[in-house]
Design a protein around this motif. Structure first.
Motif, PDB file in Angstrom:
ATOM      1  N   SER A 177       3.400  10.727  -9.109  1.00 33.55           N
ATOM      2  CA  SER A 177       3.020  10.893 -10.510  1.00 33.55           C
ATOM      3  C   SER A 177       1.725  11.677 -10.672  1.00 33.55           C
ATOM      4  N   ALA A 178       1.240  12.260  -9.592  1.00 31.53           N
ATOM      5  CA  ALA A 178      -0.074  12.894  -9.653  1.00 31.53           C
ATOM      6  C   ALA A 178      -0.062  14.144 -10.520  1.00 31.53           C
ATOM      7  N   ARG A 179       1.111  14.746 -10.714  1.00 39.24           N
ATOM      8  CA  ARG A 179       1.142  16.020 -11.455  1.00 39.24           C
ATOM      9  C   ARG A 179       1.475  15.839 -12.917  1.00 39.24           C
ATOM     10  N   GLU A 180       1.523  14.600 -13.407  1.00 36.52           N
ATOM     11  CA  GLU A 180       1.820  14.400 -14.830  1.00 36.52           C
ATOM     12  C   GLU A 180       0.724  15.013 -15.695  1.00 36.52           C
ATOM     13  N   ALA A 181       1.124  15.584 -16.816  1.00 35.41           N
ATOM     14  CA  ALA A 181       0.136  16.156 -17.725  1.00 35.41           C
ATOM     15  C   ALA A 181      -0.672  15.029 -18.370  1.00 35.41           C
ATOM     16  N   PRO A 182      -1.994  15.219 -18.523  1.00 36.52           N
ATOM     17  CA  PRO A 182      -2.797  14.173 -19.145  1.00 36.52           C
ATOM     18  C   PRO A 182      -2.480  14.050 -20.631  1.00 36.52           C
ATOM     19  N   GLY A 183      -2.259  12.823 -21.105  1.00 36.36           N
ATOM     20  CA  GLY A 183      -1.985  12.609 -22.523  1.00 36.36           C
ATOM     21  C   GLY A 183      -3.140  11.892 -23.178  1.00 36.36           C
ATOM     22  N   ASP A 184      -2.859  11.252 -24.281  1.00 37.67           N
ATOM     23  CA  ASP A 184      -3.901  10.474 -24.942  1.00 37.67           C
ATOM     24  C   ASP A 184      -4.058   9.135 -24.236  1.00 37.67           C
ATOM     25  N   GLY A 185      -5.290   8.635 -24.177  1.00 41.97           N
ATOM     26  CA  GLY A 185      -5.534   7.320 -23.601  1.00 41.97           C
ATOM     27  C   GLY A 185      -5.339   7.331 -22.100  1.00 41.97           C
ATOM     28  N   PRO A 186      -5.397   6.142 -21.497  1.00 37.43           N
ATOM     29  CA  PRO A 186      -5.262   6.073 -20.039  1.00 37.43           C
ATOM     30  C   PRO A 186      -3.875   6.511 -19.607  1.00 37.43           C
ATOM     31  N   SER A 187      -3.827   7.222 -18.503  1.00 39.66           N
ATOM     32  CA  SER A 187      -2.550   7.698 -17.987  1.00 39.66           C
ATOM     33  C   SER A 187      -1.745   6.522 -17.458  1.00 39.66           C
ATOM     34  N   ARG A 188      -0.452   6.794 -17.198  1.00 37.24           N
ATOM     35  CA  ARG A 188       0.396   5.746 -16.628  1.00 37.24           C
ATOM     36  C   ARG A 188      -0.180   5.263 -15.306  1.00 37.24           C
ATOM     37  N   ALA A 189      -0.665   6.214 -14.514  1.00 39.49           N
ATOM     38  CA  ALA A 189      -1.235   5.840 -13.221  1.00 39.49           C
ATOM     39  C   ALA A 189      -2.426   4.908 -13.394  1.00 39.49           C
ATOM     40  N   ALA A 190      -3.265   5.223 -14.408  1.00 41.84           N
ATOM     41  CA  ALA A 190      -4.432   4.378 -14.622  1.00 41.84           C
ATOM     42  C   ALA A 190      -4.028   2.978 -15.073  1.00 41.84           C
ATOM     43  N   ARG A 191      -2.976   2.910 -15.925  1.00 39.91           N
ATOM     44  CA  ARG A 191      -2.526   1.578 -16.372  1.00 39.91           C
ATOM     45  C   ARG A 191      -1.992   0.772 -15.195  1.00 39.91           C
ATOM     46  N   TRP A 192      -1.234   1.444 -14.306  1.00 38.25           N
ATOM     47  CA  TRP A 192      -0.746   0.754 -13.102  1.00 38.25           C
ATOM     48  C   TRP A 192      -1.911   0.265 -12.242  1.00 38.25           C
ATOM     49  N   ARG A 193      -2.891   1.167 -12.075  1.00 42.04           N
ATOM     50  CA  ARG A 193      -4.035   0.830 -11.219  1.00 42.04           C
ATOM     51  C   ARG A 193      -4.756  -0.388 -11.793  1.00 42.04           C
ATOM     52  N   ASN A 194      -4.967  -0.386 -13.105  1.00 43.34           N
ATOM     53  CA  ASN A 194      -5.644  -1.527 -13.725  1.00 43.34           C
ATOM     54  C   ASN A 194      -4.826  -2.806 -13.571  1.00 43.34           C
ATOM     55  N   GLY A 195      -3.504  -2.676 -13.773  1.00 42.40           N
ATOM     56  CA  GLY A 195      -2.654  -3.860 -13.647  1.00 42.40           C
ATOM     57  C   GLY A 195      -2.696  -4.432 -12.241  1.00 42.40           C
ATOM     58  N   ILE A 222       0.838  -1.200   0.000  1.00 49.02           N
ATOM     59  CA  ILE A 222       0.000   0.000   0.000  1.00 49.02           C
ATOM     60  C   ILE A 222       0.874   1.251   0.000  1.00 49.02           C
ATOM     61  N   VAL A 223       1.952   1.222   0.807  1.00 50.96           N
ATOM     62  CA  VAL A 223       2.848   2.386   0.872  1.00 50.96           C
ATOM     63  C   VAL A 223       3.497   2.639  -0.489  1.00 50.96           C
ATOM     64  N   VAL A 224       3.967   1.564  -1.149  1.00 61.27           N
ATOM     65  CA  VAL A 224       4.622   1.716  -2.453  1.00 61.27           C
ATOM     66  C   VAL A 224       3.650   2.300  -3.472  1.00 61.27           C
ATOM     67  N   VAL A 225       2.427   1.752  -3.490  1.00 63.81           N
ATOM     68  CA  VAL A 225       1.430   2.236  -4.455  1.00 63.81           C
ATOM     69  C   VAL A 225       1.092   3.694  -4.175  1.00 63.81           C
ATOM     70  N   PHE A 226       0.936   4.023  -2.881  1.00 64.20           N
ATOM     71  CA  PHE A 226       0.616   5.412  -2.523  1.00 64.20           C
ATOM     72  C   PHE A 226       1.729   6.357  -2.970  1.00 64.20           C
ATOM     73  N   LEU A 227       2.991   5.971  -2.689  1.00 64.80           N
ATOM     74  CA  LEU A 227       4.103   6.846  -3.065  1.00 64.80           C
ATOM     75  C   LEU A 227       4.179   7.009  -4.581  1.00 64.80           C
ATOM     76  N   TYR A 228       3.909   5.922  -5.320  1.00 67.77           N
ATOM     77  CA  TYR A 228       3.949   6.008  -6.780  1.00 67.77           C
ATOM     78  C   TYR A 228       2.925   7.013  -7.287  1.00 67.77           C
TER      79      TYR A 228
END
Ligand SMILES: [Cu+2]
Length: 177
Positions: A27-45, A17-23
């Motif tokens: 990465s919360a300030r990354e600019a939104p790009g096309d498609g799912p963000s990196r964070a969303a891909r991690w969350r789905n994985g 939980i700590v690792v996921v929270f820190l990640y």
């Protein structure tokens, strides 16, 4: 063994939980790009890894239920009546022979208590609830002689911490205790 397993799983879970929270915090300030963000891909994985690993764990742990009684079938258990009250335990006897199945009939005369048997090394061996108006049956066969303690595992008032008593398990002899 189960206590250390539970501890290991808990610590690993907290670390995850700590690792996921820190990640995600980093990465919360990354600019939104096309498609799912990196964070969303991690969350789905992580979601799918957890789902696919918990299903076999759940199925496996359910095959262990119901847990077998700790008294062998056809055994002749010694019945011991236990009553918990604020703030003491009373037992119908406090000396047992190793190897003899014991059947604790546990209840309380006032409020809920936790009936826990601690071994000579102060590890919890077995436990159940002591409840008013209901008798819980706890079966155990002691294998090691020594002095055992009963402590209350449920906060039950001012002097809860002093709610303890001891009993003795002696080596098995020809005469049954
Ligand atoms: Cu208590």
């Amino acid at each position: 063994m189960y206590q250390s397993l539970a501890l290991t799983v808990t610590v690993l879970g907290i670390a995850l939980i700590v690792v996921v929270f820190l990640y995600f915090a980093s990465s919360a300030r990354e600019a939104p790009g096309d498609g799912p963000s990196r964070a969303a891909r991690w969350r789905n994985g992580i979601f799918w890894v957890m789902l696919l690993s918990f299903i076999p764990i759940t199925v496996y742990s359910l095959t262990l239920v119901p847990f077998p009684a700790s008294v062998p079938a056809g055994g002749n258990p010694l019945v011991v009546d236990v009553v918990g009250r604020q703030w003491s335990w009373s037992m119908s006897r406090n000396r047992f022979a190793a190897g003899r199945p014991i059947e604790f009939h546990v209840r309380a005369s006032d409020v809920n208590h936790g009936f826990a048997i601690y071994g000579p090394e102060m590890q919890v061996i077995t436990q159940t609830q002591a409840m008013p108006g209901y008798t819980n049956v706890l079966r155990h066969t002691f294998t090691a002689p020594g002095t055992y303690q009963i402590l209350c595992l449920e906060y039950c008032g001012l002097i809860h911490h002093a709610m303890k008593t001891t009993f003795t398990v002696v080596a098995a002899t020809g005469t049954q205790l």
